[in-house]
Write a protein that holds these residues in place. Structure first.
Motif, PDB file in Angstrom:
ATOM      1  N   SER A 169       0.824  -1.215   0.000  1.00  0.00           N
ATOM      2  CA  SER A 169       0.000   0.000   0.000  1.00  0.00           C
ATOM      3  C   SER A 169       0.853   1.258   0.000  1.00  0.00           C
ATOM      4  CB  SER A 169      -0.936   0.012   1.210  1.00  0.00           C
ATOM      5  OG  SER A 169      -0.189   0.071   2.403  1.00  0.00           O
ATOM      6  N   GLY A 170       1.940   1.243  -0.705  1.00  0.00           N
ATOM      7  CA  GLY A 170       2.770   2.441  -0.777  1.00  0.00           C
ATOM      8  C   GLY A 170       2.192   3.444  -1.761  1.00  0.00           C
ATOM      9  N   GLY A 171       2.783   4.595  -1.787  1.00  0.00           N
ATOM     10  CA  GLY A 171       2.430   5.584  -2.792  1.00  0.00           C
ATOM     11  C   GLY A 171       1.225   6.428  -2.452  1.00  0.00           C
TER      12      GLY A 171
ATOM     13  N   SER B 274       5.776  -2.475  -0.659  1.00  0.00           N
ATOM     14  CA  SER B 274       5.664  -3.658  -1.515  1.00  0.00           C
ATOM     15  C   SER B 274       5.501  -4.881  -0.621  1.00  0.00           C
ATOM     16  CB  SER B 274       6.909  -3.823  -2.398  1.00  0.00           C
ATOM     17  OG  SER B 274       8.006  -4.275  -1.620  1.00  0.00           O
ATOM     18  N   MET B 275       4.992  -5.957  -1.174  1.00  0.00           N
ATOM     19  CA  MET B 275       4.876  -7.195  -0.393  1.00  0.00           C
ATOM     20  C   MET B 275       6.261  -7.688  -0.003  1.00  0.00           C
ATOM     21  SD  MET B 275       1.909  -7.989   0.503  1.00  0.00           S
ATOM     22  CE  MET B 275       2.218  -9.590   1.204  1.00  0.00           C
ATOM     23  N   GLY B 276       7.236  -7.484  -0.872  1.00  0.00           N
ATOM     24  CA  GLY B 276       8.596  -7.924  -0.582  1.00  0.00           C
ATOM     25  C   GLY B 276       9.164  -7.264   0.663  1.00  0.00           C
ATOM     26  N   THR B 277       9.009  -5.939   0.781  1.00  0.00           N
ATOM     27  CA  THR B 277       9.553  -5.249   1.956  1.00  0.00           C
ATOM     28  C   THR B 277       8.764  -5.610   3.213  1.00  0.00           C
ATOM     29  OG1 THR B 277       8.272  -3.251   1.476  1.00  0.00           O
ATOM     30  CG2 THR B 277      10.549  -3.312   0.678  1.00  0.00           C
ATOM     31  N   TYR B 278       7.449  -5.771   3.081  1.00  0.00           N
ATOM     32  CA  TYR B 278       6.632  -6.173   4.232  1.00  0.00           C
ATOM     33  C   TYR B 278       7.056  -7.560   4.718  1.00  0.00           C
ATOM     34  CZ  TYR B 278       2.696  -7.759   7.003  1.00  0.00           C
ATOM     35  OH  TYR B 278       1.927  -8.271   8.016  1.00  0.00           O
ATOM     36  N   LEU B 279       7.165  -8.512   3.796  1.00  0.00           N
ATOM     37  CA  LEU B 279       7.525  -9.883   4.176  1.00  0.00           C
ATOM     38  C   LEU B 279       8.937  -9.959   4.744  1.00  0.00           C
ATOM     39  CD1 LEU B 279       5.889 -11.845   1.229  1.00  0.00           C
ATOM     40  CD2 LEU B 279       5.099 -11.726   3.606  1.00  0.00           C
TER      41      LEU B 279
ATOM     42  N   PHE C 158      -4.468   3.180   5.092  1.00  0.00           N
ATOM     43  CA  PHE C 158      -4.214   3.081   6.534  1.00  0.00           C
ATOM     44  C   PHE C 158      -5.396   3.608   7.337  1.00  0.00           C
ATOM     45  CE2 PHE C 158       0.681   2.704   7.057  1.00  0.00           C
ATOM     46  CZ  PHE C 158       0.701   1.645   6.172  1.00  0.00           C
ATOM     47  N   ASP C 159      -5.989   4.733   6.911  1.00  0.00           N
ATOM     48  CA  ASP C 159      -7.164   5.271   7.607  1.00  0.00           C
ATOM     49  C   ASP C 159      -8.312   4.269   7.579  1.00  0.00           C
ATOM     50  OD1 ASP C 159      -5.864   7.620   8.209  1.00  0.00           O
ATOM     51  OD2 ASP C 159      -6.803   8.785   6.597  1.00  0.00           O
ATOM     52  N   TYR C 160      -8.486   3.595   6.455  1.00  0.00           N
ATOM     53  CA  TYR C 160      -9.560   2.612   6.312  1.00  0.00           C
ATOM     54  C   TYR C 160      -9.306   1.385   7.190  1.00  0.00           C
ATOM     55  CZ  TYR C 160     -12.829  -0.615   4.118  1.00  0.00           C
ATOM     56  OH  TYR C 160     -13.836  -1.513   3.897  1.00  0.00           O
ATOM     57  N   LEU C 161      -8.051   0.932   7.239  1.00  0.00           N
ATOM     58  CA  LEU C 161      -7.725  -0.295   7.963  1.00  0.00           C
ATOM     59  C   LEU C 161      -7.585  -0.120   9.472  1.00  0.00           C
ATOM     60  CD1 LEU C 161      -5.078  -1.885   5.584  1.00  0.00           C
ATOM     61  CD2 LEU C 161      -7.386  -2.712   6.037  1.00  0.00           C
ATOM     62  N   THR C 162      -7.257   1.070   9.940  1.00  0.00           N
ATOM     63  CA  THR C 162      -6.968   1.277  11.356  1.00  0.00           C
ATOM     64  C   THR C 162      -8.075   0.780  12.291  1.00  0.00           C
ATOM     65  OG1 THR C 162      -5.386   3.025  10.931  1.00  0.00           O
ATOM     66  CG2 THR C 162      -6.397   3.019  13.105  1.00  0.00           C
ATOM     67  N   PRO C 163      -9.372   0.976  11.988  1.00  0.00           N
ATOM     68  CA  PRO C 163     -10.396   0.430  12.892  1.00  0.00           C
ATOM     69  C   PRO C 163     -10.366  -1.101  12.983  1.00  0.00           C
ATOM     70  CG  PRO C 163     -11.359   2.084  11.453  1.00  0.00           C
ATOM     71  CD  PRO C 163      -9.976   1.820  10.942  1.00  0.00           C
ATOM     72  N   VAL C 164      -9.866  -1.768  11.947  1.00  0.00           N
ATOM     73  CA  VAL C 164      -9.800  -3.234  11.934  1.00  0.00           C
ATOM     74  C   VAL C 164      -8.494  -3.724  12.549  1.00  0.00           C
ATOM     75  CG1 VAL C 164      -9.751  -5.284  10.446  1.00  0.00           C
ATOM     76  CG2 VAL C 164     -11.251  -3.367   9.878  1.00  0.00           C
ATOM     77  N   THR C 165      -7.385  -3.103  12.163  1.00  0.00           N
ATOM     78  CA  THR C 165      -6.066  -3.604  12.551  1.00  0.00           C
ATOM     79  C   THR C 165      -5.479  -2.904  13.767  1.00  0.00           C
ATOM     80  OG1 THR C 165      -4.884  -2.021  11.167  1.00  0.00           O
ATOM     81  CG2 THR C 165      -5.503  -4.116  10.145  1.00  0.00           C
ATOM     82  N   GLY C 166      -6.036  -1.763  14.146  1.00  0.00           N
ATOM     83  CA  GLY C 166      -5.392  -0.915  15.138  1.00  0.00           C
ATOM     84  C   GLY C 166      -4.378  -0.046  14.412  1.00  0.00           C
ATOM     85  N   PRO C 167      -3.706   0.843  15.144  1.00  0.00           N
ATOM     86  CA  PRO C 167      -2.743   1.736  14.494  1.00  0.00           C
ATOM     87  C   PRO C 167      -1.689   0.946  13.716  1.00  0.00           C
ATOM     88  CG  PRO C 167      -3.097   2.377  16.771  1.00  0.00           C
ATOM     89  CD  PRO C 167      -3.799   1.063  16.580  1.00  0.00           C
TER      90      PRO C 167
END
Length: 143
Positions: free
Chosen positions: A98-100, A125-130, A107-116
């Motif tokens: 979710s870069g760029g 990228s998936m590579g840097t996350y993994l 992040f604003d959309y996901l924060t209620p689900v995932t927390g901060p």
């Protein structure tokens, strides 16, 4: 053979659908090495689990712990519930990649689900996350 741990006297539910059965479970190097009557076996640690169920680890197949895995203590609550494996992002809603341009919006959309969403979490990228996730010493398997 000397086991690391023996779970003695529990009711084993092996996940096959068969009725539970009384057995001892011997573990060595973090893996189940024997199931059965281990009365004469030795171990560094023996736990009396009489009256308790001994089950395979549970798998949570729909989880949103993308950010949570980077928080101190992640996995402790999961293990206490019997979870040994969690699967993230299989519904298409994930913090990575979710870069760029749209990262802040995602992040604003996901924060209620995932927390901060943590600063340690690299999501361009998936590579840097993994790569960042693999560097963690997690007590549960994460996919």
């Amino acid at each position: 053979m000397v086991f690391d741990t023996i779970l003695r006297g529990g009711t084993v539910m092996d996940g096959s659908g068969k009725a539970g059965f009384r057995a001892d479970v011997g573990m060595l190097d973090g893996k189940i090495a024997a199931v059965g009557n281990l009365t004469d076996a030795r171990a560094r640690r023996i736990l009396d689990v009489t009256g308790r169920l001994v089950t395979p680890g549970f798998i949570d197949i729909h989880r949103h712990a993308d950010a949570a895995i980077f928080r101190p203590g992640f996995g402790d609550a999961e293990l206490s519930q019997g979870l040994t494996t969690i699967i993230n992002g299989n519904c298409g809603l994930s913090a990575a990649p979710s870069g760029g341009t749209y990262q802040a919006e995602i992040f604003d959309y996901l924060t209620p689900v995932t927390g901060p969403l943590e600063a340690l979490m690299q999501t361009d990228s998936m590579g840097t996350y993994l790569q960042a996730a693999k560097a963690l010493a997690l007590p549960v398997n994460v996919g």
